[in-house]
Design a protein around this motif. Sequence first.
Motif, mmCIF file in Angstrom:
data_model
loop_
_atom_site.group_PDB
_atom_site.id
_atom_site.type_symbol
_atom_site.label_atom_id
_atom_site.label_comp_id
_atom_site.label_asym_id
_atom_site.label_seq_id
_atom_site.Cartn_x
_atom_site.Cartn_y
_atom_site.Cartn_z
ATOM 1 N N GLY A 61 0.817 -1.201 0.000
ATOM 2 C CA GLY A 61 0.000 0.000 0.000
ATOM 3 C C GLY A 61 0.848 1.247 0.000
ATOM 4 O O GLY A 61 2.052 1.174 -0.206
ATOM 5 N N PRO A 62 0.243 2.383 0.205
ATOM 6 C CA PRO A 62 -1.159 2.579 0.588
ATOM 7 C C PRO A 62 -2.109 2.150 -0.533
ATOM 8 O O PRO A 62 -1.803 2.276 -1.701
ATOM 9 C CB PRO A 62 -1.261 4.076 0.865
ATOM 10 N N HIS A 63 -3.249 1.625 -0.088
ATOM 11 C CA HIS A 63 -4.246 1.099 -1.007
ATOM 12 C C HIS A 63 -5.400 2.091 -1.169
ATOM 13 O O HIS A 63 -5.787 2.744 -0.196
ATOM 14 C CB HIS A 63 -4.819 -0.216 -0.481
ATOM 15 N N PRO A 64 -5.990 2.180 -2.362
ATOM 16 C CA PRO A 64 -7.167 3.039 -2.560
ATOM 17 C C PRO A 64 -8.369 2.442 -1.818
ATOM 18 O O PRO A 64 -8.387 1.255 -1.472
ATOM 19 C CB PRO A 64 -7.365 3.028 -4.073
ATOM 20 N N ARG A 65 -9.357 3.263 -1.596
ATOM 21 C CA ARG A 65 -10.524 2.836 -0.808
ATOM 22 C C ARG A 65 -11.203 1.578 -1.322
ATOM 23 O O ARG A 65 -11.584 0.727 -0.513
ATOM 24 C CB ARG A 65 -11.525 3.986 -0.647
ATOM 25 N N PRO A 66 -11.380 1.384 -2.642
ATOM 26 C CA PRO A 66 -12.008 0.125 -3.074
ATOM 27 C C PRO A 66 -11.225 -1.118 -2.651
ATOM 28 O O PRO A 66 -11.807 -2.133 -2.281
ATOM 29 C CB PRO A 66 -12.056 0.250 -4.600
ATOM 30 N N VAL A 67 -9.904 -1.015 -2.674
ATOM 31 C CA VAL A 67 -9.073 -2.144 -2.258
ATOM 32 C C VAL A 67 -9.160 -2.328 -0.741
ATOM 33 O O VAL A 67 -9.277 -3.456 -0.249
ATOM 34 C CB VAL A 67 -7.606 -1.950 -2.716
ATOM 35 N N VAL A 68 -9.132 -1.227 0.007
ATOM 36 C CA VAL A 68 -9.261 -1.298 1.466
ATOM 37 C C VAL A 68 -10.600 -1.945 1.826
ATOM 38 O O VAL A 68 -10.658 -2.846 2.672
ATOM 39 C CB VAL A 68 -9.147 0.105 2.108
ATOM 40 N N ALA A 69 -11.661 -1.504 1.170
ATOM 41 C CA ALA A 69 -12.985 -2.061 1.441
ATOM 42 C C ALA A 69 -13.014 -3.562 1.173
ATOM 43 O O ALA A 69 -13.526 -4.340 1.983
ATOM 44 C CB ALA A 69 -14.046 -1.345 0.601
ATOM 45 N N ALA A 70 -12.443 -3.978 0.050
ATOM 46 C CA ALA A 70 -12.421 -5.399 -0.296
ATOM 47 C C ALA A 70 -11.619 -6.198 0.723
ATOM 48 O O ALA A 70 -12.048 -7.284 1.145
ATOM 49 C CB ALA A 70 -11.854 -5.594 -1.693
ATOM 50 N N GLY A 104 -19.473 1.731 3.687
ATOM 51 C CA GLY A 104 -19.216 1.250 5.050
ATOM 52 C C GLY A 104 -17.930 1.814 5.610
ATOM 53 O O GLY A 104 -17.850 2.127 6.802
ATOM 54 N N LEU A 105 -16.917 1.952 4.754
ATOM 55 C CA LEU A 105 -15.674 2.588 5.200
ATOM 56 C C LEU A 105 -15.945 4.013 5.656
ATOM 57 O O LEU A 105 -15.460 4.439 6.702
ATOM 58 C CB LEU A 105 -14.654 2.631 4.058
ATOM 59 N N ALA A 106 -16.711 4.742 4.850
ATOM 60 C CA ALA A 106 -17.018 6.135 5.189
ATOM 61 C C ALA A 106 -17.799 6.214 6.495
ATOM 62 O O ALA A 106 -17.517 7.066 7.344
ATOM 63 C CB ALA A 106 -17.800 6.787 4.057
ATOM 64 N N ARG A 107 -18.778 5.321 6.654
ATOM 65 C CA ARG A 107 -19.542 5.309 7.910
ATOM 66 C C ARG A 107 -18.647 4.998 9.099
ATOM 67 O O ARG A 107 -18.881 5.467 10.204
ATOM 68 C CB ARG A 107 -20.688 4.300 7.834
ATOM 69 N N GLY A 108 -17.590 4.211 8.849
ATOM 70 C CA GLY A 108 -16.644 3.872 9.907
ATOM 71 C C GLY A 108 -15.581 4.938 10.128
ATOM 72 O O GLY A 108 -14.724 4.797 10.991
ATOM 73 N N GLY A 109 -15.619 5.994 9.321
ATOM 74 C CA GLY A 109 -14.673 7.088 9.488
ATOM 75 C C GLY A 109 -13.370 6.903 8.739
ATOM 76 O O GLY A 109 -12.425 7.664 8.935
ATOM 77 N N LEU A 165 -16.690 -2.018 12.190
ATOM 78 C CA LEU A 165 -16.225 -3.006 11.220
ATOM 79 C C LEU A 165 -17.054 -4.280 11.310
ATOM 80 O O LEU A 165 -17.477 -4.834 10.287
ATOM 81 C CB LEU A 165 -14.738 -3.313 11.432
ATOM 82 N N ARG A 166 -17.339 -4.740 12.503
ATOM 83 C CA ARG A 166 -18.191 -5.932 12.671
ATOM 84 C C ARG A 166 -19.576 -5.682 12.082
ATOM 85 O O ARG A 166 -20.125 -6.527 11.372
ATOM 86 C CB ARG A 166 -18.281 -6.316 14.148
#
Length: 124
Positions: free
Chosen positions: A49-58, A66-71, A92-93
């Motif tokens: 990384g650093p990884h872009p958000r789609p990769v982080v989400a996956a 969900g990432l955005a809701r998690g901050g 995350l859970r």
Amino acid sequence: MKPATAAKKLGVYLEATPAEFREGVVTREEFNALQADPPEWLRELRRDGPHPRPVVAAKLGVSISGLARGGVTDALTTEQIEALKQESPEWLRRERATQAEVRKEAVRLKEKRAEKVEKAEERS
């Protein structure tokens, strides 16, 4: 193609790529070469990384929303992603559970559509 498009297709965070990649234009041949035989900088970005958000989400098993809701709004490294998995915060859970439900529903709808097609074919 634009560097942003190439980075997205390669699954890497544009701002972490070398300056010559960000400032130039990526031809189809160059893009194919990057995919076929990735240079060290590309292998390193994909691995650490650093990884872009789609990769982080996956990697976390959640949606980008969900990432955005998690901050989580920034790119994360593999180490940071693993730390989040270990911490397993409540958001995350919750987002993983939501994503699991979304996947189940998608499978259910796909099966339902397949049934309809099958019934229509039988009537024909």
